[in-house]
Design a protein around this motif. Structure first.
Motif, PDB file in Angstrom:
ATOM      1  N   ALA A  83       0.752  -1.252   0.023  1.00  0.00           N
ATOM      2  CA  ALA A  83      -0.054   0.062   0.095  1.00  0.00           C
ATOM      3  C   ALA A  83       0.964   1.332  -0.129  1.00  0.00           C
ATOM      4  CB  ALA A  83      -0.898   0.114   1.155  1.00  0.00           C
ATOM      5  N   SER A  84       0.357   2.262  -0.534  1.00  0.00           N
ATOM      6  CA  SER A  84       1.004   3.619  -0.600  1.00  0.00           C
ATOM      7  C   SER A  84      -0.039   4.863  -0.143  1.00  0.00           C
ATOM      8  CB  SER A  84       1.853   3.641  -1.754  1.00  0.00           C
ATOM      9  OG  SER A  84       0.703   3.906  -2.910  1.00  0.00           O
ATOM     10  N   ALA A  85       0.427   6.018  -0.166  1.00  0.00           N
ATOM     11  CA  ALA A  85      -0.618   6.892   0.187  1.00  0.00           C
ATOM     12  C   ALA A  85      -1.568   7.307  -1.051  1.00  0.00           C
ATOM     13  CB  ALA A  85       0.339   8.503   0.535  1.00  0.00           C
ATOM     14  N   GLU A  86      -1.110   7.033  -2.093  1.00  0.00           N
ATOM     15  CA  GLU A  86      -2.279   7.368  -3.280  1.00  0.00           C
ATOM     16  C   GLU A  86      -2.566   6.002  -3.873  1.00  0.00           C
ATOM     17  OE1 GLU A  86      -3.249  10.119  -3.877  1.00  0.00           O
ATOM     18  OE2 GLU A  86      -2.106  11.342  -2.799  1.00  0.00           O
TER      19      GLU A  86
ATOM     20  N   ILE B 153       6.357  -0.223   7.779  1.00  0.00           N
ATOM     21  CA  ILE B 153       6.692   1.201   6.976  1.00  0.00           C
ATOM     22  C   ILE B 153       8.044   0.442   6.558  1.00  0.00           C
ATOM     23  CG2 ILE B 153       7.064   3.459   6.980  1.00  0.00           C
ATOM     24  CD1 ILE B 153       4.100   2.241   7.928  1.00  0.00           C
ATOM     25  N   SER B 154       8.002   0.738   5.112  1.00  0.00           N
ATOM     26  CA  SER B 154       9.608   0.278   4.501  1.00  0.00           C
ATOM     27  C   SER B 154      10.554   1.574   4.734  1.00  0.00           C
ATOM     28  CB  SER B 154       9.265  -0.070   2.941  1.00  0.00           C
ATOM     29  OG  SER B 154       8.493   0.937   2.370  1.00  0.00           O
ATOM     30  N   GLY B 155      11.677   1.225   4.475  1.00  0.00           N
ATOM     31  CA  GLY B 155      12.698   2.229   4.510  1.00  0.00           C
ATOM     32  C   GLY B 155      13.503   2.621   3.122  1.00  0.00           C
ATOM     33  N   GLY B 156      14.563   3.277   3.330  1.00  0.00           N
ATOM     34  CA  GLY B 156      15.470   3.620   1.997  1.00  0.00           C
ATOM     35  C   GLY B 156      15.473   5.064   1.728  1.00  0.00           C
ATOM     36  N   TRP B 157      16.027   5.493   0.540  1.00  0.00           N
ATOM     37  CA  TRP B 157      16.339   7.050   0.408  1.00  0.00           C
ATOM     38  C   TRP B 157      14.953   7.772   0.389  1.00  0.00           C
ATOM     39  CZ3 TRP B 157      21.092   7.819   1.109  1.00  0.00           C
ATOM     40  CH2 TRP B 157      21.947   6.997   0.847  1.00  0.00           C
ATOM     41  N   GLY B 158      13.749   7.171  -0.059  1.00  0.00           N
ATOM     42  CA  GLY B 158      12.748   8.096   0.119  1.00  0.00           C
ATOM     43  C   GLY B 158      11.986   8.215   1.276  1.00  0.00           C
ATOM     44  N   ALA B 159      12.755   7.718   2.497  1.00  0.00           N
ATOM     45  CA  ALA B 159      11.861   7.554   3.557  1.00  0.00           C
ATOM     46  C   ALA B 159      11.814   8.903   4.338  1.00  0.00           C
ATOM     47  CB  ALA B 159      12.745   6.765   4.541  1.00  0.00           C
ATOM     48  N   ARG B 160      12.709   9.844   4.111  1.00  0.00           N
ATOM     49  CA  ARG B 160      12.819  11.157   4.612  1.00  0.00           C
ATOM     50  C   ARG B 160      11.696  11.894   4.097  1.00  0.00           C
ATOM     51  NH1 ARG B 160      17.578  12.125   7.581  1.00  0.00           N
ATOM     52  NH2 ARG B 160      18.734  10.210   7.794  1.00  0.00           N
ATOM     53  N   ALA B 161      11.645  12.112   2.669  1.00  0.00           N
ATOM     54  CA  ALA B 161      10.648  12.802   2.120  1.00  0.00           C
ATOM     55  C   ALA B 161       9.139  12.170   2.495  1.00  0.00           C
ATOM     56  CB  ALA B 161      10.757  12.567   0.705  1.00  0.00           C
ATOM     57  N   ALA B 162       9.138  10.822   2.588  1.00  0.00           N
ATOM     58  CA  ALA B 162       7.796  10.013   2.930  1.00  0.00           C
ATOM     59  C   ALA B 162       7.431  10.717   4.435  1.00  0.00           C
ATOM     60  CB  ALA B 162       7.926   8.638   2.937  1.00  0.00           C
ATOM     61  N   SER B 163       8.493  10.815   5.207  1.00  0.00           N
ATOM     62  CA  SER B 163       8.117  11.508   6.732  1.00  0.00           C
ATOM     63  C   SER B 163       7.597  12.699   6.720  1.00  0.00           C
ATOM     64  CB  SER B 163       9.353  11.178   7.680  1.00  0.00           C
ATOM     65  OG  SER B 163      10.387  12.358   6.942  1.00  0.00           O
ATOM     66  N   GLN B 164       7.712  13.564   5.456  1.00  0.00           N
ATOM     67  CA  GLN B 164       7.141  14.849   5.329  1.00  0.00           C
ATOM     68  C   GLN B 164       5.790  14.837   4.694  1.00  0.00           C
ATOM     69  OE1 GLN B 164       8.608  17.464   6.946  1.00  0.00           O
ATOM     70  NE2 GLN B 164      10.131  15.827   7.607  1.00  0.00           N
ATOM     71  N   ASP B 165       5.143  13.503   4.140  1.00  0.00           N
ATOM     72  CA  ASP B 165       4.282  13.405   3.284  1.00  0.00           C
ATOM     73  C   ASP B 165       2.675  13.460   4.369  1.00  0.00           C
ATOM     74  OD1 ASP B 165       1.953  12.548   1.897  1.00  0.00           O
ATOM     75  OD2 ASP B 165       3.179  11.386   0.435  1.00  0.00           O
ATOM     76  N   LEU B 166       1.925  14.408   4.425  1.00  0.00           N
ATOM     77  CA  LEU B 166       1.314  14.433   5.181  1.00  0.00           C
ATOM     78  C   LEU B 166      -0.102  13.657   5.208  1.00  0.00           C
ATOM     79  CD1 LEU B 166       0.627  18.423   5.628  1.00  0.00           C
ATOM     80  CD2 LEU B 166       1.837  16.689   7.185  1.00  0.00           C
ATOM     81  N   LYS B 167      -0.162  13.231   3.608  1.00  0.00           N
ATOM     82  CA  LYS B 167      -1.382  12.104   3.605  1.00  0.00           C
ATOM     83  C   LYS B 167      -0.729  11.004   4.065  1.00  0.00           C
ATOM     84  CE  LYS B 167      -4.241  10.333  -0.009  1.00  0.00           C
ATOM     85  NZ  LYS B 167      -5.312  10.421   0.793  1.00  0.00           N
TER      86      LYS B 167
ATOM     87  N   LEU C  76       1.412  10.187   6.400  1.00  0.00           N
ATOM     88  CA  LEU C  76       1.355  10.276   7.821  1.00  0.00           C
ATOM     89  C   LEU C  76      -0.108   9.997   8.430  1.00  0.00           C
ATOM     90  CD1 LEU C  76       4.130  13.124   8.818  1.00  0.00           C
ATOM     91  CD2 LEU C  76       4.540  10.474   8.691  1.00  0.00           C
ATOM     92  N   GLN C  77      -1.024  10.769   7.763  1.00  0.00           N
ATOM     93  CA  GLN C  77      -2.513  10.729   8.249  1.00  0.00           C
ATOM     94  C   GLN C  77      -3.022   9.141   8.091  1.00  0.00           C
ATOM     95  OE1 GLN C  77      -5.307  12.775   5.879  1.00  0.00           O
ATOM     96  NE2 GLN C  77      -6.377  13.193   7.955  1.00  0.00           N
TER      97      GLN C  77
ATOM     98  N   VAL D   6       9.251   7.599   9.413  1.00  0.00           N
ATOM     99  CA  VAL D   6       7.806   7.949   9.122  1.00  0.00           C
ATOM    100  C   VAL D   6       7.034   7.840  10.393  1.00  0.00           C
ATOM    101  CG1 VAL D   6       5.847   7.166   8.096  1.00  0.00           C
ATOM    102  CG2 VAL D   6       8.067   7.424   6.776  1.00  0.00           C
ATOM    103  N   LEU D   7       7.229   6.700  11.328  1.00  0.00           N
ATOM    104  CA  LEU D   7       6.529   6.235  12.508  1.00  0.00           C
ATOM    105  C   LEU D   7       6.984   7.464  13.494  1.00  0.00           C
ATOM    106  CD1 LEU D   7       7.321   2.464  13.184  1.00  0.00           C
ATOM    107  CD2 LEU D   7       5.187   3.581  12.120  1.00  0.00           C
ATOM    108  N   ALA D   8       8.348   7.967  13.614  1.00  0.00           N
ATOM    109  CA  ALA D   8       8.370   9.073  14.436  1.00  0.00           C
ATOM    110  C   ALA D   8       7.747  10.217  14.081  1.00  0.00           C
ATOM    111  CB  ALA D   8       9.846   9.221  14.342  1.00  0.00           C
ATOM    112  N   ALA D   9       7.588  10.606  12.693  1.00  0.00           N
ATOM    113  CA  ALA D   9       6.970  11.888  12.432  1.00  0.00           C
ATOM    114  C   ALA D   9       5.317  11.906  12.644  1.00  0.00           C
ATOM    115  CB  ALA D   9       7.252  12.115  10.757  1.00  0.00           C
ATOM    116  N   GLY D  10       4.954  10.516  12.687  1.00  0.00           N
ATOM    117  CA  GLY D  10       3.530  10.612  13.064  1.00  0.00           C
ATOM    118  C   GLY D  10       3.244  10.212  14.656  1.00  0.00           C
TER     119      GLY D  10
END
Length: 328
Positions: free
Chosen positions: A48-51, A81-95, A97-98, A119-123
């Motif tokens: 699953a993903s945000a969109e 929640i998976s990790g990788g280079w995109g995780a930092r940007a994902a942690s700023q994705d409000l949708k 996180l919600q 991502v978990l921490a940002a939420g």
């Protein structure tokens, strides 16, 4: 915590995002998928993903995903929640996180692989909890989220129903531990064997073996051959003059160069290697502690106990109790 009927398949949701590390996803996914053939649960696995839709991973491989919002209201067994280079940007994705926070309330347990911890921490899902991420990012996680109790030198951490793990292989180790929690250790060991895993590693183990740590600190590789020789000769007399002779240097010059190159004294390296070897024997054998101490170059079990207490913060007997393989 959600309840599950005997007829329903436990749902494992793997949350992905652009530039996620493919192995952070497929490693745990393979573990959960293969659990059934080893006598474990028959998990239903959902990407699953945000969109929703196609998400491009860091390797260029595209994964087809469900929108996270479609999972609302379902009793989830594991949300990972998976990790990788995109995780930092994902942690700023409000949708993202919600939806993650909403689904976390529906899940029996939640977790992250590698930098998915951000991502978990940002939420707010790691507030007040112990956690880990890849060693390279532990300092960032601690500084950006001071309410998280980061334990930097762990394979994975379980704090209640919240799990976090270090890099790629640690995510597999964590998934195996989850299977062990669900179906028992025997199933997890059998599953590890089918995946040709060297051993079933526990979360309290270090992200680094002593040999790997020495290689990491010795970026030039100058002492790689020496470290291999040390590992093969732990029960021998490994005083500094013997090590210097092995590499063809004077004792004084060897001590100076070694410390400058690796950041530690030769004696400290010897101790690390011996503790690592003792740790392996405590995990994999039922040998008496005194025998293990002798085989790994400690003169007696008391010296081994002091070294393990100093380096790992635990005695040999306690380490075996926590991490030793259970015998049938």
């Amino acid at each position: 915590m959600p309840s599950f009927s005997a007829e329903s398949r436990p749902i494992v949701v793997l949350v992905v995002f652009p530039d996620a590390k493919l192995l952070d996803i497929t490693g745990p996914m393979q573990v959960f998928s293969d659990a059934k053939i080893c006598g474990g649960e028959d998990y239903e696995i959902v990407l699953a993903s945000a969109e929703g839709g196609t998400q491009l991973m860091d390797t260029g491989v595209a994964l087809l995903t469900e929108p996270l919002e479609r999972l609302r209201g379902r009793a989830l067994h594991t949300l990972l929640i998976s990790g990788g280079w995109g995780a930092r940007a994902a942690s700023q994705d409000l949708k993202l996180l919600q939806e993650t926070v909403l689904l976390a309330d529906q899940a029996a347990r939640i977790g992250s692989v590698c930098t998915g911890a951000f991502v978990l921490a940002a939420g707010g899902l790691l507030d007040g909890r112990r956690a880990v991420t890849h060693w390279y990012s532990c300092d960032d996680l601690a500084s950006q989220h001071p309410s998280v109790k980061v334990e930097p030198d762990r394979m994975f951490v379980k704090d209640g129903d919240v799990w976090t793990s270090a890099g790629v292989t640690a995510g597999i180790d964590m998934a195996l531990a989850m299977v062990a929690e669900d179906s028992g250790r025997k199933v997890a060991v059998r599953l590890a064997q089918t995946l040709v895993m060297y051993m079933l590693r526990s979360g309290g183990q270090s992200q680094f073996s002593s040999a790997l740590l020495s290689q990491t600190n010795d970026a030039s590789g100058r002492f790689d051959a020496l470290h291999t020789w040390i590992g093969d000769n732990l029960a021998r007399d490994l005083r500094v003059d013997r090590l210097a002779e092995q590499v063809g240097m004077s004792e004084r010059n060897f001590t100076r160069v070694y410390r400058k190159t690796t950041g530690r004294t030769p004696a400290k390296t010897i101790e690390l290697f011996r503790v690592a070897a003792a740790r392996d024997l405590l995990e994999d054998t039922s040998l008496p502690v005194a025998t293990i101490a002798h085989r790994t170059g400690f003169e007696d079990d008391e010296r081994l106990r002091r070294a393990m207490q100093r380096i790992l913060g635990v005695s040999p007997s306690e380490y075996r109790k926590r991490f030793g393989i259970e015998k049938d």
